[in-house]
Structure formats: structure tokens, C-alpha cells
Design a protein around this motif. Structure first.
Motif, short mmCIF file in Angstrom:
data_model
loop_
_atom_site.label_atom_id
_atom_site.label_comp_id
_atom_site.label_asym_id
_atom_site.label_seq_id
_atom_site.Cartn_x
_atom_site.Cartn_y
_atom_site.Cartn_z
N LEU A 199 18.69 4.67 -66.29
CA LEU A 199 18.74 6.12 -66.51
C LEU A 199 17.53 6.80 -65.89
CD1 LEU A 199 19.98 6.11 -70.21
CD2 LEU A 199 21.30 6.77 -68.19
N GLU A 200 16.35 6.16 -65.98
CA GLU A 200 15.17 6.74 -65.36
C GLU A 200 15.21 6.60 -63.85
OE1 GLU A 200 12.89 8.53 -66.63
OE2 GLU A 200 13.53 8.32 -68.71
N THR A 204 8.29 8.13 -64.88
CA THR A 204 9.57 8.83 -65.05
C THR A 204 9.53 10.16 -64.31
OG1 THR A 204 8.89 10.02 -67.05
CG2 THR A 204 9.80 7.80 -67.34
N ALA A 205 10.70 10.78 -64.22
CA ALA A 205 10.80 12.07 -63.53
C ALA A 205 10.06 13.17 -64.26
CB ALA A 205 12.28 12.45 -63.38
N ALA A 206 9.79 12.99 -65.54
CA ALA A 206 9.08 14.02 -66.31
C ALA A 206 7.62 14.15 -65.88
CB ALA A 206 9.15 13.71 -67.80
N VAL A 245 17.70 6.79 -61.81
CA VAL A 245 18.53 7.77 -61.10
C VAL A 245 17.88 9.14 -61.04
CG1 VAL A 245 20.68 6.59 -61.67
CG2 VAL A 245 19.84 8.40 -63.17
N LYS A 246 16.85 9.36 -61.84
CA LYS A 246 16.16 10.64 -61.77
C LYS A 246 15.27 10.68 -60.53
CE LYS A 246 16.12 11.22 -66.79
NZ LYS A 246 15.28 11.35 -68.01
N ALA A 247 14.79 11.86 -60.23
CA ALA A 247 14.05 12.07 -58.99
C ALA A 247 12.59 11.67 -59.14
CB ALA A 247 14.15 13.53 -58.57
N ILE A 248 12.34 10.38 -59.30
CA ILE A 248 10.96 9.91 -59.34
C ILE A 248 10.49 9.63 -57.92
CG2 ILE A 248 11.25 8.96 -61.64
CD1 ILE A 248 11.39 6.19 -60.40
N ARG A 285 20.14 6.86 -55.13
CA ARG A 285 18.81 6.31 -55.36
C ARG A 285 18.70 4.86 -54.89
NH1 ARG A 285 15.43 9.86 -55.54
NH2 ARG A 285 13.98 8.50 -56.63
N LYS A 340 5.06 14.98 -63.33
CA LYS A 340 5.02 15.68 -62.06
C LYS A 340 3.62 16.14 -61.67
CE LYS A 340 9.77 17.37 -62.58
NZ LYS A 340 10.34 16.42 -61.63
N GLN A 397 24.92 9.41 -58.37
CA GLN A 397 23.46 9.51 -58.38
C GLN A 397 22.82 8.14 -58.18
OE1 GLN A 397 22.40 11.32 -62.11
NE2 GLN A 397 22.45 13.39 -61.26
#
Length: 577
Positions: free
Chosen positions: A199-200, A253-255, A202-205, A140, A257, A136
Motif C-alpha cells: 500500500l505504501e 512513506t508518501a506522507a 504504490v504511493k508517490a514516494i 510503480r 515530503k 497504480q
């Protein structure tokens, strides 16, 4: 980046990547699913700051046949696995080796899935490790034309690492370590310095979030208000939090949206932080800033001046009028209403319960005026034609309304309940539901206004609440407006801080009406803070009381009506309860 030991133990995500201990693991298996077991080899390398701290490697007897294609792929044979220990013997030692580290794997869900299933089967608690996936991370970090895919072998060749993967667990774990270090070197250009950042990352931001993430840097970990500002320092969005830095970081962050927030971030150029003594001060500052600047990306509390009031006019035959402001004219007011529609619903409820005229003309005590259709239908006592005297009109219509706003709304409430019951008995349920909505709008406004009025009559209130870090959170309110806030230190008597707050508190010159010095929402926020069980009233200048038979005694009915409206329930059911 220097971190204390306390910071590392309190939140490992706050540690720099250089100071983080990673346990890089790779498994070889029989190719089945995790639930069926099938681990044939475990290899792991523990590293920190580029230095190898230890290695763990062992073959594992899978307790099942080894497919030929796995032997071709890995070079592991059944003869090699025959003397190997079973997973029940290997797992305790591996978990001990991995303790206290962040787990890393290439396509981590695969490896951790087998290990988690083994823990479940053998009765070991799953350690719930923080896990970083190098696959991941590569997706990114690397741009599309750098590598054709993100396989471990492809990344090893791309970064020219010394350890080439060969489908043996320890060799592949060592190769993953090399790839991890190469990727971490790339992260510096993306402003990723801590484990939490990685960690943030690698998320889908979105690219916009990544581009503007630096706006969240160097903000205080304190309660207060944050303001996203755009070009020419224009306020775009105002928010509040018990930790400004934590809340602002969450926007990147990815959260996060929300489309409107993405649009706001694109226009943002900086974030202003306003530290506050405690959460109440932060909430009030937020309300005032939103009302003053009307940021385009805030949806609530932007237009406190748009509230509506129902006014009983001062004339021979009073009528209800929708107004925007309360005046010192001796009239009776009901409100505030958040919208014209809710005010009109409440007015319709008054017309259902009281013989109040609905025409807008100013009527004379001496000269008659032609009657309207409502009078001809018997739905108005026709004060225009002097069908009712001034005194009788006052007793039957005007005084019950005044009483409903200041003391007891029983006449209006009971009149509407009787009407609902009559309509429900006739099975006119839609009409009964309409009257119920009018009752709810009227009663909600009466409860709200009397609650605010009892509080805003107080010229000064001093209150304290225990602070989470010791000491006391302090607030001073005058006429329903927060005029001072502070925190007294732990171990110190709060009197000194209170005296200082009172000496510097804002002077309030109240206006007319039940909310004379602040917006209704500000008064309600202060009330909510005061009504918490842990809050203590330190000083109050006079008795604080509500009418004994006021609107508050109908709160249970209001809650039932609200619940019935939300559930779409039959009005007759609500009445029978």
C-alpha cells in the motif's frame, strides 16, 4: 514470514501478501457516472496464496437504457439484462462475498466509486475496504520502456497470463488476478513483502525513499530514540517515538515530503535504535543526544549553551548585563532567554519600569563621571553624577529587579501596564505595542525561571505514572535532572523497582543558578510529565513550593498579551480586558 492470528486480526496491513485474502472485482457499466447507477455486470474472484477461494458473477439490470457502443464493446445486450436482478438484489450478496478481504481492481476508483454510490443509495454502510489498485501498482513496479501503457489488456499480454480480458466482468476479474500475481512476484525485488508495504509502495514516494527503505527493518516496536547515522557513523538526525519501528517507517512513506529529510535520507547509512523505559526517558535522551552531537538535520534543541541571561551586576550602582552563564557571585539573574533579542526586549521593559541605568561603565561611589544623554533627557537618575544615592538607587531600581526574579514582579509589571495605558490613551498604539512586547518577554522569563527554580531546589523527586500495559512508569529526578527511569511490572509492587532505580541513579553535583544540573528544556520536560493528572509523587525530600505572590500569578496576563500579539490586536483592547 510467519504471523500469528492475533497479528492478522489486529493489523491486516502487517500480513504477508501470500497470506492476505484478496477479492478482485471488475464491473461493467452503462458508461455514466457512479451517481446515476448503471452497473450492468459484477464479476469477482477471491484468492489467497495463489489459490482461488471462490467466484461471484452476475448480470445486473441497470434500470436505464444501454447505449449501443457499450453493447459493441462488451457484447452485453438489453435482452440479456432484462431478466437480470437489480442492484438492490445483488448488492447484499456481493458485500457478503467480499467481507473480510482486501479489495483489488484495475483502476480501482472507478469500480469502487460505483459500488460506494450503490451502498449510499440503498442505505448500506460502506465497508471502507482496504483497496489495492493494480494499475497504480504496475506504474510503480514496471519501468518506463517495458510497456507502452498500463491498461489491463496491455499488462495481460506483457505477463502472458492465461486469462485475456474481454470487457466481461468475470473474465476481466480473472485476468486482473493473474496480473496481480505477476506484480506481486516483482515486488519481492523491491523489498515489499507485506500488505502494508504494498500500500505504501504504490504511493508517490521518491526513489531515494524506496532505495533506503531497508533501513527501517528490524527496529523495535518500543518507546525510545532513533538516530539516523551517515558516513563514519556521524549522527545526522535524532528523534523520539513511542514506537521506534513505526516512526522510522514513516520516513519512507508518501506522507514524508520535507526537503531536508529527503536530503538526510540520501546521506543515511543506518538507523540506531535506543530503547527506553518510557516516553519521558526517551524525550530526555533525545535532548541530550542532540545537544551532544548537534546533528545537522535537527533544528531544535541543538545549542542549549546559547541561552542568554540578564544579570544584575554586583557593584555600587548595579546595571543589567547580558551573559551566557550563571555564576555563583551573588548577583541576581533573569532567564534563560532563547535569544539575545528576547533578552534585550526584557531589559528594555525593565528600563521602562525602573530607574535602572543603561550605561556600561563601572561607577564609583566617590568619583563622579560625566552624564550621558539619557540623564540630560531626564530618563536616568544620573548615578554617574551622584544624582541619586547608593541606597536610594538600590531601593528604586536594584531591589525591585531582584524581587522580580525571586519573588514578586509586580513593580515591573504594573509599571509597564501603566505605560501601555498612557500610550494607548494618547493613541500612540505602535509605541504601546512595543512596550507590550517588552512586558511579554520579561514576564515569560520570570514565570519560566521561578517555575524551574522551585523544582530544581528539590534534591530528589520520585514519581510514578500508570503504564499503558499495566504496572507503573517510574522516574527519579535530582535538582531538575532525570537520573533514573524504569517500569515496574504489572502485578508487582513498585517499591522493589524504585529501590533498584535509587541504588543505580546518577549522582548530581549541582551548579549555581535556577537550572543547576541540566538544561532548562530538560527540567521543563520533567515538569510537564510530573504535572500530568495521572502522575503520582511517590517521594519528595522537602516541600515543593513557589512564591505566593510570584510571577506565576501573572500567567493569565501573559496569555492575554501573547494572544494580542498573535492577533495583532490594539494594545488598548488588551488593557481593557
Amino acid at each position: 514470514m510467519q504471523l500469528t492470528l492475533d497479528a492478522l486480526f489486529d493489523d491486516p496491513r502487517a500480513a504477508s501478501l501470500f497470506s492476505t485474502t484478496f477479492m478482485v472485482v471488475d464491473l461493467e457499466t452503462t458508461g455514466g457516472s457512479p451517481s446515476g447507477g448503471g452497473i450492468t455486470e459484477i464479476g469477482a474472484v477471491k484468492v489467497r496464496g495463489g489459490e482461488v477461494l471462490g467466484e461471484f458473477a452476475t448480470l445486473v439490470h441497470p434500470e436505464e437504457r444501454l447505449p449501443p457502443f457499450i453493447t459493441v464493446l462488451t457484447g452485453i445486450t438489453e435482452a440479456m439484462l432484462l431478466p437480470a436482478p437489480k442492484i438492490a438484489e445483488v448488492l447484499p450478496g456481493f458485500l457478503q462475498f467480499a467481507e473480510g478481504s482486501v479489495w483489488v481492481a484495475h483502476n480501482a476508483p472507478y469500480d469502487t466509486g460505483f459500488l460506494k454510490a450503490a451502498c449510499a443509495e440503498l442505505g448500506y454502510p460502506w465497508p471502507k475496504p482496504i483497496t489495492l489498485d493494480t494499475a497504480q501498482l504496475a506504474r510503480r513496479t514496471l519501468i518506463a520502456d517495458e510497456v507502452p501503457n498500463h491498461k489491463l489488456s496491455t499488462l495481460a499480454r506483457h505477463f502472458k497470463v492465461p486469462n485475456e480480458p474481454c470487457h466481461r466482468a468475470l473474465h476481466d476479474a480473472r485476468a486482473t488476478v493473474d496480473v496481480l500475481h505477476a506484480l506481486i512476484a516483482r515486488l519481492n525485488g523491491h523489498r515489499v513483502h507485506t500488505l502494508g508495504d504494498a500500500l505504501e509502495f504504490v504511493k508517490a514516494i521518491s526513489p531515494q525513499q524506496r532505495k533506503k527503505k531497508h533501513l527501517a527493518e528490524n527496529l523495535p516496536d518500543k518507546p525510545g530514540v532513533y538516530v539516523f547515522r551517515g558516513g563514519r557513523d556521524r549522527p545526522l538526525y535524532v528523534g523520539t517515538s513511542s514506537s521506534i519501528s513505526t516512526r522510522v517507517r514513516s520516513y519512507f512513506t508518501a506522507a514524508e515530503k520535507r526537503a531536508r529529510i529527503s536530503e538526510m535520507l540520501a546521506a543515511a547509512e543506518r538507523v540506531e535504535a535506543i530503547e527506553c523505559s518510557h516516553s519521558l526517558e526517551a524525550e530526555i535522551r533525545e535532548l541530550r543526544l542532540i545537544a551532544a552531537h548537534k546533528p545537522p538535520y535537527n533544528r531544535r534543541s541543538k545549542y542549549p549553551e546559547r541561552v542568554v541571561w540578564l544579570k544584575l551586576t554586583v557593584e555600587a550602582y548595579p546595571r543589567l548585563s547580558l551573559v551566557r552563564q550563571v555564576s555563583d557571585d551573588g548577583a541576581a539573574y533573569l532567564g534563560p532567554f532563547a535569544s539575545k533579542r528576547s533578552a534585550e526586549l526584557a531589559a528594555a521593559g525593565v528600563y521602562d519600569a525602573l530607574p535602572m541605568r543603561q550605561c556600561t561603565k563601572k561607577l564609583s561611589k566617590k568619583t563622579k563621571t560625566p552624564a550621558c544623554a539619557l540623564a540630560e533627557l531626564g530618563r536616568c537618575p544620573a548615578p554617574c553624577e551622584h544624582g541619586i544615592s547608593v541606597d536610594e538607587y538600590a531601593a528604586r531600581a536594584a531591589e525591585p529587579f531582584r524581587s522580580a526574579t525571586r519573588e514578586d514582579p509586580a513593580e515591573v509589571v504594573e509599571g509597564l501596564l501603566a505605560r501601555i495605558h498612557t500610550l494607548a490613551e494618547k493613541q500612540r498604539y505602535e509605541d504601546a505595542a512595543a512596550v507590550r512586547s517588552r512586558l511579554t518577554a520579561f514576564l515569560r522569563a520570570a514565570v519560566r525561571m521561578q517555575r524551574l527554580a522551585s523544582f530544581t531546589t528539590l534534591t530528589e523527586v520520585v514519581a510514578a505514572r500508570p503504564a499503558a500495559t499495566g504496572g507503573w512508569e517510574l522516574a527519579v529526578a535530582r535538582r531538575g535532572r532525570l537520573v533514573a527511569a524504569g517500569v515496574s511490572p504489572a502485578g508487582e509492587h513498585p517499591r522493589r523497582t524504585i529501590d533498584m532505580l535509587l541504588a543505580t541513579a546518577e549522582t548530581v553535583l549541582p551548579g549555581p543558578g535556577p537550572v543547576p544540573a541540566a538544561t532548562p528544556e530538560e527540567g521543563e520536560r520533567i515538569l510537564a510529565w510530573l504535572e500530568r493528572p495521572e502522575t503520582r509523587l511517590v517521594r519528595i525530600d522537602q516541600g515543593w513550593a513557589s512564591p505566593a505572590r510570584g510571577a506565576g500569578r501573572w500567567r493569565k496576563l501573559l496569555a492575554m498579551a501573547d494572544a494580542a500579539i498573535s492577533a495583532g490586536r490594539d494594545p488598548e483592547d488588551s488593557h481593557r480586558r
